[in-house]
Design a protein around this motif. Structure first.
Motif, short mmCIF file in Angstrom:
data_model
loop_
_atom_site.label_atom_id
_atom_site.label_comp_id
_atom_site.label_asym_id
_atom_site.label_seq_id
_atom_site.Cartn_x
_atom_site.Cartn_y
_atom_site.Cartn_z
N PRO A 73 -3.80 5.53 -9.78
CA PRO A 73 -3.15 5.14 -8.52
C PRO A 73 -4.12 4.89 -7.39
N MET A 74 -5.29 5.52 -7.43
CA MET A 74 -6.25 5.35 -6.35
C MET A 74 -6.89 3.97 -6.36
N LEU A 75 -6.66 3.17 -7.41
CA LEU A 75 -7.17 1.81 -7.44
C LEU A 75 -6.32 0.85 -6.61
N ARG A 76 -5.13 1.29 -6.17
CA ARG A 76 -4.34 0.47 -5.25
C ARG A 76 -4.91 0.60 -3.86
N PRO A 77 -5.29 -0.49 -3.21
CA PRO A 77 -5.87 -0.38 -1.87
C PRO A 77 -4.89 0.13 -0.83
N ASP A 78 -3.59 0.03 -1.11
CA ASP A 78 -2.59 0.48 -0.14
C ASP A 78 -1.99 1.83 -0.51
N ILE A 79 -2.65 2.59 -1.38
CA ILE A 79 -2.04 3.83 -1.90
C ILE A 79 -1.76 4.83 -0.79
N TYR A 80 -2.65 4.93 0.20
CA TYR A 80 -2.43 5.89 1.28
C TYR A 80 -1.32 5.42 2.22
N GLU A 81 -1.18 4.12 2.35
CA GLU A 81 -0.08 3.57 3.14
C GLU A 81 1.25 3.89 2.47
N ILE A 82 1.30 3.75 1.16
CA ILE A 82 2.53 4.06 0.41
C ILE A 82 2.86 5.55 0.55
N ALA A 83 1.84 6.39 0.38
CA ALA A 83 2.04 7.83 0.48
C ALA A 83 2.51 8.22 1.89
N SER A 84 1.88 7.65 2.89
CA SER A 84 2.24 7.97 4.27
C SER A 84 3.67 7.53 4.58
#
Length: 358
Positions: A73-84
Motif C-alpha cells: 500500500p505504501m507504493l500508492r503516492p496518495d496513501i496518506y491522503e486516503i488514510a487521512s
C-alpha cells in the motif's frame, strides 16, 4: 417488509473489518501471495476520488476498521491522503505494509494521517527461512528494522505469520521474536493455497496438524501481546472445548472484533484493487463491483446473494452444515473452494466429527 428485512440483515451483519487492496503493485515476490503481486502497474485501480467515494459510503452506515493493504500500500503516492480522509470520516484506519518502506519519516506520516497500527509479516525465525519464503534477500533484516522503527516512533504494530509445514517448527521462536520486538498482537494465518500460494498446496498442514497447532495457540496469550488467529476458524471450537471461550479474529490494531470463526461476509469483507467486493481476499468470487454500482458498498453488503448464502451456515454442505459449532466456526470458505470448488462445502482440514449427523 423487504426493506425491514434488509435493515435487519444490515444491523445483524454489520461490517466490523474491511481489508482494502488499494494497490496490487508490490516490490516483493512472496511464495504464498494470494494476488500473485509483482512490481508493475495494474490497470483499473481506483483513483483518489473514487477511494473517497468508497469511504464516504462505508462511513454513512457503519464504522469498521479499514485495513489498507496490497500489494504494498505504501507504493500508492496518495496513501496518506486516503488514510487521512478515512480518519476524518470517523473510520479507524490501519495499514499492512511489507516493511521495506517503513522509516522514521513514513511512521510520522502514518501517525499524522490517522493510521493507528500496522501489521508486519515474519514467516521464519531466521533470515534464511524468512527470506526464502518471501523470495527477497534481506527481507528479514528489513522487517525487523521496520518493527523497531514503528515501536520507537510510537506506532503500534502486530506481527503476522503464515503457517506452513515448512515453518511450523519455528512457530514458538517466531512468536518470541514478535514479543521481543514489542508487537501488540501476534496473528498467525493458516495457509490458504490461492494465487502463487497454489504452488504451496503440499505445504498446507494436515487436519491433525491444524488441530494440534490451534490447540497450542489457544494457550499462548500472555500479558502485553495478544494472540489472534486468521483463516483457522475451528480455533473458535477449540477455545470453547478448552473452556476459555475467546472471541474475535486478528487485525492490525489489536483488541477484538465482533464475530467468530470465518468472518467473511458476516463481519468482514475484502475490496480488491479494482473495486470488486469479496468475502475475503482468498476467495475471488465477486459479491459486487463498486465501479458498476456507483461505489455503493452498503448495497453490496446488504443485498448480495453471495453474502446471503455465506451467512446461512445451516445450508452448508457436509459436516459444516450440521456441526454444533457451525455458528461460531463455519469452516474456511476459501479453503473449501480451493479443495473442491464448493464454497459452501465442508472445511477440508478439520478433524472434528460433529456429535449429531443429519
Amino acid at each position: 417488509m423487504f426493506a425491514m428485512h434488509n435493515h435487519f440483515e444490515t444491523v445483524q451483519y454489520s461490517p466490523r473489518l474491511i481489508a482494502w487492496e488499494v494497490t496490487r503493485r508490490c516490490n516483493m515476490h512472496c511464495q504464498h501471495c494470494r494476488a500473485g503481486a509483482c512490481d508493475r502497474d495494474y490497470p483499473g485501480e481506483l483513483s483518489t476520488q473514487e477511494c473517497r467515494r468508497v469511504l464516504d459510503n462505508i462511513s454513512s452506515f457503519s464504522s469498521p476498521i479499514i485495513i489498507l493493504t496490497g500489494g504494498e500500500p505504501m507504493l500508492r503516492p496518495d496513501i496518506y491522503e486516503i488514510a487521512s480522509y478515512g480518519s476524518s470520516q470517523g473510520l479507524r484506519m490501519v495499514m499492512a505494509p511489507c516493511g521495506y518502506l517503513v522509516d522514521d519519516g513514513s511512521v510520522a506520516k502514518m501517525k499524522e494521517s490517522g493510521i493507528e497500527c500496522i501489521s508486519l509479516s515474519i514467516d521464519g525465525a531466521s533470515a534464511e527461512s524468512h527470506d526464502a519464503f518471501r523470495a527477497t534477500e534481506g527481507a528479514f533484516d528489513r522487517v525487523r528494522a521496520a518493527a523497531v522503527t514503528a515501536r520507537d516512533g510510537g506506532l503500534d504494530f502486530q506481527i503476522n505469520t503464515t503457517i506452513t509445514r515448512g515453518n511450523l517448527a519455528e512457530l514458538p521462536a517466531i512468536m518470541e521474536l514478535a514479543r521481543e520486538l514489542g508487537a501488540v498482537t501476534f496473528n498467525p494465518f493458516l495457509l490458504v493455497p490461492t494465487g502463487r500460494g497454489e504452488a504451496l498446496a503440499d505445504q498446507e498442514l494436515s487436519a491433525d496438524q491444524y488441530e494440534s497447532t490451534l490447540t497450542y495457540l489457544a494457550g499462548c496469550d500472555s500479558e502485553g501481546m495478544a494472540v489472534r488467529v486468521t483463516c483457522g476458524p475451528h480455533f473458535q471450537r477449540i477455545t470453547r472445548q478448552l473452556g476459555n471461550g475467546r472471541q474475535g479474529s486478528g487485525h492490525p490494531g489489536g483488541g477484538k472484533v465482533q464475530g467468530a470463526g470465518c468472518m467473511g461476509g458476516k463481519s468482514f469483507a475484502f475490496i480488491s484493487h479494482v473495486g470488486r467486493v469479496q468475502i475475503c481476499g482468498f476467495l475471488e468470487e465477486s459479491a459486487g463491483e463498486l465501479k458498476e454500482n456507483g461505489f455503493d458498498f452498503e448495497s453490496v453488503w446488504r443485498d448480495s446473494e453471495f453474502f446471503r448464502k455465506i451467512r446461512d451456515v445451516d445450508s452448508y454442505s457436509g459436516k459444516c452444515g450440521y456441526c454444533e459449532y457451525r455458528k461460531v466456526c463455519g469452516g474456511c470458505r476459501a479453503r473449501a473452494w480451493a479443495a473442491d470448488g464448493d464454497w459452501l462445502g465442508s472445511e477440508p482440514y478439520c478433524s472434528y466429527e460433529p456429535e449429531k449427523k443429519r
